[in-house]
Design a protein around this motif. Sequence first.
Motif, PDB file in Angstrom:
ATOM      1  N   ALA A 163       3.247  13.658  -9.149  1.00 18.48           N
ATOM      2  CA  ALA A 163       2.596  12.626  -9.962  1.00 18.48           C
ATOM      3  C   ALA A 163       3.591  12.024 -10.935  1.00 18.48           C
ATOM      4  N   ARG A 164       3.199  10.848 -11.442  1.00 18.37           N
ATOM      5  CA  ARG A 164       4.011  10.146 -12.443  1.00 18.37           C
ATOM      6  C   ARG A 164       3.068   9.604 -13.507  1.00 18.37           C
ATOM      7  N   LEU A 165       3.426   9.833 -14.783  1.00 21.69           N
ATOM      8  CA  LEU A 165       2.597   9.414 -15.906  1.00 21.69           C
ATOM      9  C   LEU A 165       3.444   8.601 -16.881  1.00 21.69           C
ATOM     10  N   PRO A 166       3.172   7.303 -17.052  1.00 18.86           N
ATOM     11  CA  PRO A 166       3.979   6.475 -17.960  1.00 18.86           C
ATOM     12  C   PRO A 166       3.881   6.967 -19.410  1.00 18.86           C
ATOM     13  N   VAL A 167       5.025   6.953 -20.104  1.00 17.61           N
ATOM     14  CA  VAL A 167       5.047   7.345 -21.520  1.00 17.61           C
ATOM     15  C   VAL A 167       5.823   6.334 -22.356  1.00 17.61           C
ATOM     16  N   LYS A 168       6.006   5.140 -21.810  1.00 19.69           N
ATOM     17  CA  LYS A 168       6.766   4.119 -22.527  1.00 19.69           C
ATOM     18  C   LYS A 168       6.103   3.804 -23.863  1.00 19.69           C
ATOM     19  N   GLY A 169       6.899   3.786 -24.929  1.00 23.40           N
ATOM     20  CA  GLY A 169       6.394   3.452 -26.253  1.00 23.40           C
ATOM     21  C   GLY A 169       5.867   4.630 -27.042  1.00 23.40           C
ATOM     22  N   LEU A 170       5.761   5.807 -26.410  1.00 23.98           N
ATOM     23  CA  LEU A 170       5.280   6.977 -27.135  1.00 23.98           C
ATOM     24  C   LEU A 170       6.379   7.534 -28.036  1.00 23.98           C
ATOM     25  N   GLY A 171       6.032   7.849 -29.264  1.00 22.59           N
ATOM     26  CA  GLY A 171       6.961   8.516 -30.150  1.00 22.59           C
ATOM     27  C   GLY A 171       7.116   9.973 -29.769  1.00 22.59           C
ATOM     28  N   ALA A 172       8.054  10.647 -30.423  1.00 24.53           N
ATOM     29  CA  ALA A 172       8.351  12.037 -30.070  1.00 24.53           C
ATOM     30  C   ALA A 172       7.131  12.935 -30.262  1.00 24.53           C
ATOM     31  N   ALA A 173       6.412  12.761 -31.370  1.00 26.07           N
ATOM     32  CA  ALA A 173       5.251  13.614 -31.648  1.00 26.07           C
ATOM     33  C   ALA A 173       4.139  13.371 -30.630  1.00 26.07           C
ATOM     34  N   ALA A 174       3.879  12.100 -30.308  1.00 27.93           N
ATOM     35  CA  ALA A 174       2.839  11.764 -29.340  1.00 27.93           C
ATOM     36  C   ALA A 174       3.213  12.260 -27.943  1.00 27.93           C
ATOM     37  N   ASN A 175       4.491  12.162 -27.621  1.00 27.80           N
ATOM     38  CA  ASN A 175       4.964  12.642 -26.324  1.00 27.80           C
ATOM     39  C   ASN A 175       4.758  14.148 -26.217  1.00 27.80           C
ATOM     40  N   ARG A 176       5.114  14.853 -27.284  1.00 25.54           N
ATOM     41  CA  ARG A 176       4.962  16.310 -27.285  1.00 25.54           C
ATOM     42  C   ARG A 176       3.488  16.707 -27.168  1.00 25.54           C
ATOM     43  N   LYS A 177       2.625  16.008 -27.879  1.00 29.84           N
ATOM     44  CA  LYS A 177       1.195  16.300 -27.823  1.00 29.84           C
ATOM     45  C   LYS A 177       0.640  16.042 -26.421  1.00 29.84           C
ATOM     46  N   LEU A 178       1.090  14.961 -25.786  1.00 23.67           N
ATOM     47  CA  LEU A 178       0.639  14.639 -24.436  1.00 23.67           C
ATOM     48  C   LEU A 178       1.021  15.757 -23.465  1.00 23.67           C
ATOM     49  N   ARG A 179       2.253  16.229 -23.556  1.00 25.56           N
ATOM     50  CA  ARG A 179       2.696  17.313 -22.675  1.00 25.56           C
ATOM     51  C   ARG A 179       1.810  18.549 -22.857  1.00 25.56           C
ATOM     52  N   GLU A 180       1.517  18.883 -24.116  1.00 22.95           N
ATOM     53  CA  GLU A 180       0.685  20.053 -24.391  1.00 22.95           C
ATOM     54  C   GLU A 180      -0.707  19.889 -23.803  1.00 22.95           C
ATOM     55  N   GLU A 181      -1.276  18.697 -23.953  1.00 21.27           N
ATOM     56  CA  GLU A 181      -2.619  18.451 -23.432  1.00 21.27           C
ATOM     57  C   GLU A 181      -2.655  18.505 -21.907  1.00 21.27           C
ATOM     58  N   VAL A 182      -1.621  17.953 -21.271  1.00 13.60           N
ATOM     59  CA  VAL A 182      -1.581  17.967 -19.812  1.00 13.60           C
ATOM     60  C   VAL A 182      -1.420  19.390 -19.297  1.00 13.60           C
ATOM     61  N   VAL A 183      -0.569  20.180 -19.942  1.00 13.18           N
ATOM     62  CA  VAL A 183      -0.421  21.581 -19.544  1.00 13.18           C
ATOM     63  C   VAL A 183      -1.757  22.302 -19.654  1.00 13.18           C
ATOM     64  N   LYS A 184      -2.499  22.062 -20.737  1.00 15.72           N
ATOM     65  CA  LYS A 184      -3.821  22.678 -20.900  1.00 15.72           C
ATOM     66  C   LYS A 184      -4.755  22.272 -19.760  1.00 15.72           C
ATOM     67  N   ASP A 185      -4.715  20.979 -19.400  1.00 16.57           N
ATOM     68  CA  ASP A 185      -5.558  20.508 -18.293  1.00 16.57           C
ATOM     69  C   ASP A 185      -5.204  21.216 -16.990  1.00 16.57           C
ATOM     70  N   PHE A 186      -3.905  21.378 -16.750  1.00 15.48           N
ATOM     71  CA  PHE A 186      -3.486  22.065 -15.524  1.00 15.48           C
ATOM     72  C   PHE A 186      -3.902  23.530 -15.551  1.00 15.48           C
ATOM     73  N   LEU A 187      -3.747  24.204 -16.680  1.00  9.27           N
ATOM     74  CA  LEU A 187      -4.164  25.604 -16.774  1.00  9.27           C
ATOM     75  C   LEU A 187      -5.654  25.743 -16.485  1.00  9.27           C
ATOM     76  N   ASP A 188      -6.447  24.812 -17.017  1.00  6.05           N
ATOM     77  CA  ASP A 188      -7.888  24.819 -16.724  1.00  6.05           C
ATOM     78  C   ASP A 188      -8.132  24.637 -15.228  1.00  6.05           C
ATOM     79  N   ALA A 189      -7.395  23.697 -14.633  1.00  2.00           N
ATOM     80  CA  ALA A 189      -7.576  23.424 -13.200  1.00  2.00           C
ATOM     81  C   ALA A 189      -7.131  24.607 -12.344  1.00  2.00           C
ATOM     82  N   PHE A 190      -6.079  25.319 -12.791  1.00  2.00           N
ATOM     83  CA  PHE A 190      -5.608  26.488 -12.058  1.00  2.00           C
ATOM     84  C   PHE A 190      -6.530  27.699 -12.255  1.00  2.00           C
ATOM     85  N   GLY A 191      -7.444  27.603 -13.212  1.00  2.00           N
ATOM     86  CA  GLY A 191      -8.336  28.720 -13.490  1.00  2.00           C
ATOM     87  C   GLY A 191      -7.712  29.810 -14.334  1.00  2.00           C
ATOM     88  N   VAL A 192      -6.720  29.439 -15.163  1.00  2.00           N
ATOM     89  CA  VAL A 192      -6.039  30.414 -16.011  1.00  2.00           C
ATOM     90  C   VAL A 192      -6.848  30.622 -17.294  1.00  2.00           C
TER      91      VAL A 192
END
Length: 374
Positions: free
Chosen positions: A336-365
């Motif tokens: 997959a590819r997710l655009p992050v153009k224009g995101l600041g460092a803090a917003a980028n970091r938060k997005l990564r954390e949220e996506v990881v959480k979504d994947f963990l939920d999907a994996f059933g962790v």
Amino acid sequence: MKVHLPMRQPPDEPQKPRTRPEVRAARMTLYPRGGESPRAKLDRLVQYARSHERALILTHDNPDPDSIAAGVALAYLLEKLAGVEAIVAYGGIVGRAENRALIKVLKLPVVPIARVVFDDYDLICMVDTQPEQGNHSLPARHFPDVVIDHHPERPDSHLAPIADVGGPIGATSTVLAEYFRASGLKVPAGLATALFYGIKADTRDLGRQTTPTDVDAYLWLFPMTDKDALGAIEHPLLPEDYFRLYHTAIERAQVYGEVVICDLGTIYTPDMVAEIAERFMYLEDMKWSLAFAQYEDALFFSVRTTDRRMNAGRLIREVIEARGGSAGGHGTMAGARLPVKGLGAAANRKLREEVVKDFLDAFGVRARKPKKLV
């Protein structure tokens, strides 16, 4: 062995822009789908192509061996059987050493998309990707005439006059190998080597997402391959960045029971994300592997699984497309590819954390306290 595809000077007057799919949908009844033999599919493709002059064959961005090989093979068939000049183009970069070696050693005629004027071509083809996939560089005002892909069919592919998509086949190179067999043409050694390596790479030596058709094509192509060239492609010299990346991957890997997740930070080539995800599946007792990294203005994700009850392609689409990204794949592997153009460092970091959480939920962790490898 070089596969020569002659190129003509572009016409003085650009052709009219391609029509949108809804305008062309009325022609669909002329081109039946499903249940056809490779020979019937090839005949239909050639018949349609003969009314055109110049073909552009587009791979997915940052193409892998399967996409490159399928594109060059289709170009060869169009020229030999339909008399249509063709070039193969790709968006992004060819980053992995093996993929660069494939093009260099076999002298495959592929060009960056920046060198393409789309209106110079009256036949547009896509290989190893589809209009809705989001991982290609076809402008929105154009729509393909021909779509050939082994991934699950997307709805818009029905709107292409010629579409050979979906099914359980493990590689698009297998589809093109079947076309070659049906054509009766002699396969040049360079093309045979490219198609063989395309199948080998996408099916992980026939060990993943493989059908009897893939095995048959693999065995048919092997005697025609250039063995010295194949060795040079499979064992290229590697840049220093490659080893630095593996160092980073091992340091950053987080293990959640049967799941390993690795945020690689910023990466030198996006297709290494898939290689890292693949490599971590060799970690003992792992059922899921997720690697991701930023390249230019996007986050790239790659998922692998050995859990036959799950579908990696469906899972990654649910996670990434909900956030405005594009994704695709099949049972055991997806990207997959997710655009992050224009995101600041803090917003980028938060997005990564949220996506990881979504994947963990999907994996059933359930447990959210990972351990490090080192």
